[in-house]
Design a protein around this motif. Structure first.
Motif, PDB file in Angstrom:
ATOM      1  N   ALA A   1      41.900  41.411  43.984  1.00  0.00           N
ATOM      2  CA  ALA A   1      43.207  41.594  44.624  1.00  0.00           C
ATOM      3  C   ALA A   1      43.163  42.708  45.664  1.00  0.00           C
ATOM      4  O   ALA A   1      43.798  42.624  46.724  1.00  0.00           O
TER       5      ALA A   1
ATOM      6  N   ILE B   1      47.738  40.404  41.918  1.00  0.00           N
ATOM      7  CA  ILE B   1      47.571  40.742  40.502  1.00  0.00           C
ATOM      8  C   ILE B   1      48.577  39.976  39.659  1.00  0.00           C
ATOM      9  O   ILE B   1      48.258  39.453  38.582  1.00  0.00           O
TER      10      ILE B   1
ATOM     11  N   GLU C   1      49.044  43.058  35.024  1.00  0.00           N
ATOM     12  CA  GLU C   1      48.149  42.086  34.413  1.00  0.00           C
ATOM     13  C   GLU C   1      48.779  41.449  33.181  1.00  0.00           C
ATOM     14  O   GLU C   1      48.623  40.240  32.932  1.00  0.00           O
TER      15      GLU C   1
ATOM     16  N   ASP D   1      42.076  39.456  39.295  1.00  0.00           N
ATOM     17  CA  ASP D   1      41.659  40.775  38.791  1.00  0.00           C
ATOM     18  C   ASP D   1      41.854  41.809  39.893  1.00  0.00           C
ATOM     19  O   ASP D   1      41.963  41.472  41.080  1.00  0.00           O
ATOM     20  N   ARG D   2      41.871  43.081  39.495  1.00  0.00           N
ATOM     21  CA  ARG D   2      42.238  44.165  40.436  1.00  0.00           C
ATOM     22  C   ARG D   2      41.280  44.256  41.617  1.00  0.00           C
ATOM     23  O   ARG D   2      41.707  44.486  42.755  1.00  0.00           O
TER      24      ARG D   2
END
Length: 708
Positions: free
Chosen positions: A418, A409, A490, A414-415
């Motif tokens: 990841a 991240i 982020e 992006d989550r």
């Protein structure tokens, strides 16, 4: 990826796992030690008047011959003395536990087939396949001013009370004395009156005979005819008429008639030097020893309230307290381990990331408890130790997964991408590491022996916990990271412009680590040689470390065994035992002690093997004040026994964990010629006694005894 696509289902699984874990933990059995099968059975017989040689040749040999065809038989250990024999059937250590019960049934059948061929007058054989029963509580009932008859009545009242407690399978009494009426005859008086002794025996047998007296049939019912005059007490015996040479005498006029107990006695129990009857309480299979302990505590208080003045019920052994202490120790260490894990996680990973790692531990333990309940593994010494051992390993997979997610991240991923990267890159290396760790315990888990049965749970619990932690890391942890990781990760990545994924590694600490790794790779030969040198040094150091598969128990009990010469009378053994009791009564290390003369104590601890009946044997079970007091008392007693020149040999030692061993070094000399066997055994004994590293070197075969 599957877990992130089905977030609602994963959340449901998290709650179900937690709830199932709480349910399993509440219903898991609690014990001090893991259960294992004691593969020993005792066959005994009595033949009044027979010599030891006759017992061996005409009874024991026949029993042994039949038992030698028993499957899985390791050896037969037979002990004979005048009028008595006992054979211990010892099965091979690798005998499957599930077959032991059937093997005992086969032993009963084989010996039962020859019972009609034994000499007339042999009583038995008797079978004790409950030799392995462990009593979760042992109480001593004493009343200094009561007769044995009164004490027996009180003990029976207490026994019936404990039997009413749910979860109690049986309550056994130990140390009861059979009530007898003694007729003491003066042979001088009989000679003066011209009365043969046989006339007294015939009169008693005739008067007390139980014979059918018939019945009377009436039109409506059958009425049994009973003959009165059976002997019902001292006065009735004293009133028996004895006839000789046309004259009739009253038995009480020519002999002394009194009430008492069996003489000579064969088994006596005492508490702090006072006569007592012991009550052993055994738990039913599948019971919870902690819950049973609370019920028994309440019932004991109720029994004490019903006892008359002067009678007391003492607690000699209490397994629930030992289990509660063990479980409490686990909880304390568990809280300490969790606290350390949380502290390290919070400091190194941050609060949010640390919370995710911390949540993985109870989830893993919850699932582990469920599998333990399905496998029938209780919370006991081995399983609790395995859980404590696993605590440091449970968080490894979760830390790897969440740290990988955080790194990606921060690199601008992006989550969702990841969260799935940990599976793609490290899931199978994590699984491999888990299996390698579990493989270290593999030999114990699959060992076909009593030691393996006792300690095998460490493999199953550690393996289950580590595999569950891997599943938690690849299923639950990505979901938790998706929901709980801070949004600031982020924002930090966006602030850097998401241009250089290697930027997060350009830190002083990481650069120092990288230089260290690079140097180890560049100078690989010195590193390998240093590693081999450390391995050799470790091997050398291991040779100087004491080795013991099972440690000594931390329980405060001390076993003091006294063994007189073969043929010693019960009275002589009792006299020598009182000397030890006097020493213990004055010792500042002792809380209380229980004495057993003529045989061993009931099995209050699974690793304790009760001794067979022997009038020259005594055991004093001492409850010390714990800690240093236990070691101090053992040293004091060992010094006393080493300096003693008396006929009675003494041995003091602490309880040991694991399957019972007895003497740690044992030799068996086998051969057809008794005198040669005894001579060789004495040579082995003398050679062992000459070693400065031994003590209590004795022969199991007793001395020759006198006869007239």
């Amino acid at each position: 990826a599957w877990a992130i696509r089905h977030q609602t289902l994963v959340l449901f699984f998290i709650f179900v796992t937690a709830a199932a874990g709480i349910f399993a933990y509440s219903n898991l059995g609690r014990n001090a030690d893991p259960a294992f099968t004691v593969k020993v059975m005792v066959v005994s017989a009595v033949w009044p008047g027979a010599s030891a040689a006759e017992m061996q040749d005409q009874v024991a040999d026949r029993v042994e011959t039949r038992l030698q065809t028993l499957p899985w038989l390791a050896r037969l250990e037979t002990y004979t003395r005048p009028g008595f024999m006992a054979t211990q059937i010892v099965l091979e250590d690798a005998t499957p536990p599930g077959e032991v019960e059937d093997l005992w049934y086969q032993a009963r059948k084989k010996v039962g087939d020859i019972s009609a061929d034994l000499p007339a007058g042999v009583v038995g054989p008797f079978f004790n396949d409950e030799y392995a029963d462990v009593y979760v509580q042992v109480h001593a009932l004493s009343a200094p001013d009561a007769t044995w008859s009164e004490l027996s009545d009180l003990a029976e009242m207490a026994r019936q009370s404990f039997l009413s407690v749910p979860g109690v399978e049986k309550v056994q009494l130990f140390g009861e004395q059979d009530q007898k009426i003694h007729v003491d005859i003066s042979y001088a008086k009989l000679a003066t009156l011209g009365i043969p002794a046989s006339a007294i025996f015939d009169a008693l047998a005739t008067q007390n005979a139980v014979v059918p007296s018939g019945s009377v049939d009436t039109p409506s019912e059958t009425v049994q005819v009973r003959v009165t005059g059976s002997l019902k007490g001292v006065e009735a015996v004293a009133s028996v008429p004895v006839e000789a040479d046309g004259r009739t005498f009253r038995l009480g006029d020519i002999a002394t008639v009194s009430r008492g107990v069996s003489d000579p006695r064969s088994y006596v129990t005492r508490y702090n030097g006072e006569n007592a009857i012991l009550l052993g309480v055994a738990m039913a299979d599948g019971g919870n020893v902690l819950e049973l302990g609370e019920l028994l505590h309440d019932k004991a208080a109720e029994v004490r309230a019903r006892l008359p003045l002067g009678a007391e019920l003492h607690e000699v052994s209490n397994q629930p307290d030992v289990v509660e202490e063990a479980v409490g120790e686990f909880l304390l260490k568990f809280v300490a381990a969790i606290s350390i894990v949380l502290l390290v996680s919070f400091v190194s990973l941050g609060f949010r990331t640390g919370i995710i790692v911390a949540l993985s531990v109870p989830l893993t333990l919850a699932a582990t408890f469920v599998f333990m309940m399905l496998m029938g593994i209780d919370l006991e010494r081995i399983s609790l130790g395995a859980l404590i051992l696993s605590l440091g390993l449970l968080v490894d997979d979760a830390i790897i997964a969440i740290e990988m997610m955080v790194v990606k991240i921060e690199q601008g991923w992006d989550r969702v991408r990841a969260a799935t990267f940990a599976w793609e890159s490290t899931a199978f290396p994590m699984l491999t590491g888990t299996l390698v760790t579990a493989a270290g315990f593999l030999p114990v888990g699959f060992a076909k022996s009593s030691a393996g049965e006792y300690a095998g749970g460490i493999f199953w619990v550690v393996t289950t916990a580590l595999l569950v932690s891997w599943v938690v890391a690849v299923v639950f942890t990505p979901y938790l990271g998706l929901k709980l990781l801070p949004r600031s990760l982020e924002r930090h990545a966006a602030a850097r412009g998401d241009v250089d994924e290697e930027a997060i590694y350009r830190t002083p600490s990481y650069n120092r680590l990288r230089r260290m790794v690079t140097g180890a790779v560049r100078f690989r030969l010195p590193v390998v040689l240093a590693t081999v040198g450390l391995l050799v040094l470790a091997g050398y150091g291991m040779g100087h470390v004491k080795k013991q598969f099972f440690p000594n128990s931390s329980r405060p009990e001390v076993l003091v065994e006294l063994k007189g010469p073969e043929g010693a009378s019960f009275a002589a053994t009792e006299r020598e035992t009182r000397e030890i009791e006097k020493l213990l009564a004055e010792s500042p290390h002792v809380d209380y002690y229980t004495t057993y003369i003529g045989a061993g104590a009931p099995r209050f601890f699974i690793a304790y093997n009760p001794a067979l009946p022997n009038p020259s044997y005594a055991l004093v079970l001492v409850q010390t004040k714990g800690g240093e007091h236990t070691d101090a008392l053992v040293s004091q007693l060992q010094s006393r026994f080493a300096a003693s020149e008396g006929a009675v040999r003494g041995r003091a030692n602490k309880l040991e964990l694991g399957p019972p061993v007895g003497y740690p070094v044992q030799f068996r000399v086998v051969g057809p010629d008794l005198d040669v066997v005894r001579g060789i055994a004495e040579e082995v004994r003398d050679a062992m006694r000459a070693s400065p590293d031994t003590r209590n070197t004795e022969l199991q075969w007793g001395e020759k005894v006198k006869s007239v």
